[in-house]
Design an enzyme around this catalytic site. Structure first.
Site, short mmCIF file in Angstrom:
data_model
loop_
_atom_site.label_atom_id
_atom_site.label_comp_id
_atom_site.label_asym_id
_atom_site.label_seq_id
_atom_site.Cartn_x
_atom_site.Cartn_y
_atom_site.Cartn_z
N CYS A 1 -24.47 -87.89 14.86
CA CYS A 1 -25.25 -86.54 14.88
C CYS A 1 -25.66 -86.00 16.41
O CYS A 1 -25.35 -85.25 17.04
CB CYS A 1 -26.56 -86.56 14.17
SG CYS A 1 -26.17 -86.35 12.33
N ARG B 1 -22.21 -80.95 3.36
CA ARG B 1 -21.73 -82.24 2.79
C ARG B 1 -22.42 -82.70 1.69
O ARG B 1 -22.24 -83.31 0.81
CB ARG B 1 -21.36 -82.93 3.94
CG ARG B 1 -21.08 -84.52 3.58
CD ARG B 1 -21.21 -85.34 4.94
NE ARG B 1 -22.62 -85.51 5.69
CZ ARG B 1 -23.67 -85.73 5.13
NH1 ARG B 1 -23.47 -86.81 4.05
NH2 ARG B 1 -24.76 -85.93 5.81
#
EC number: 2.1.1.45
Length: 264
Positions: A146, A21
């Site tokens: 995360c 990303r």
């Protein structure tokens, strides 16, 4: 902290190169685990210096249910600056999900308080879980979680914790995550009258950014040193009543800091 060194080595030797990303690119592995017995010392990486204030203040910020960086800035912590908007807001990130998960009927669930109560009243439960991954809110978060789910377990008077981390920046992020969840386990144990047991860190995608490879190689040339100990104010037990000054780390003698860029 040989476990951490072994993970770095595993990624460098066996990692697959992929785009990502951020546009930086990574090499990574999938499905790894580390275990830390908290009776053997506070698991704080010693092959480079970590900023203890950032670790503690961020955890207290999560536990406040806060999602604006003002509290972090007031306490000298800048690790979330890159993701905040012009007002300092991050959207419904960790603190919101931990302390105020929205329900369809307009109410909210305080997952941390629920787990605290459950540990005290039903310690054999296999449902002692907190999730930060809320599909309804992910698109509104500055950075989706995360470290997204953790579970507590009580055995023989000890509180254990296992974290599932879907995405792990192993050079910059993981050393913080290890120390943060180890400390959370110790704080939860204090609040529930238990002893800290084991912290288990389970990874999905564990990776090194391509602009961290030299730093990881340097870190692997360094020999891990003895773990420090962390002292918590003996007069405190309320999980939500801690302040930065209530913690002290002794015996932390790490190798020098290794600078590396953050992939945003």
């Amino acid at each position: 902290m040989q476990q951490y060194q072994a993970l770095l080595r595993d990624i460098l030797e066996n990692g697959h190169k992929r785009g990502d990303r951020t546009g930086v690119g990574t090499i990574g592995v999938f499905g790894r685990q580390m275990r830390f017995d908290l009776s053997e010392g506070f698991p704080m990486v010693t092959t480079k210096r970590l900023h203890l204030r950032s670790i503690i203040v961020e955890l207290l910020w999560f536990l406040r249910g806060d999602t604006n960086i003002a509290y972090l800035k007031e306490n000298g912590v800048s690790i979330w600056d890159e993701w905040a908007d012009e007002n300092g807001d991050l959207g419904p990130v960790y603190g919101k999900q931990w302390r105020s998960w929205a329900t369809p009927n307009g109410e909210a669930i305080d997952q941390i308080q629920w787990v605290l109560n459950e540990i005290r009243t039903n310690p054999n439960s296999r449902r002692l879980i907190v999730s930060a991954w809320n599909p309804a809110d992910v698109n509104d978060m500055a950075l989706p979680p995360c470290h997204c789910l953790f579970q507590f377990n009580v055995m023989d008077g000890k509180l254990n914790c296992q974290l599932y981390q879907r995405s792990a920046d192993v050079f910059l992020g993981v050393p913080f995550n290890i120390a943060s969840y180890a400390l959370l386990t110790m704080m939860m144990a204090r609040a529930t009258g238990l002893q800290p047991g084991e912290f288990v860190h389970t990874f999905g995608d564990a990776h090194l950014y391509l602009n961290h490879l030299e730093q990881a190689e340097l870190q692997l040339t360094r020999e891990p040193r003895d773990l420090p100990t962390i002292h918590m104010n003996p007069d405190k037990a309320d999980l939500f009543g801690w302040e930065y000054e209530d913690f002290r780390v002794d015996g932390y003698a790490p190798h020098p800091h290794i600078k590396a860029p953050v992939a945003v």
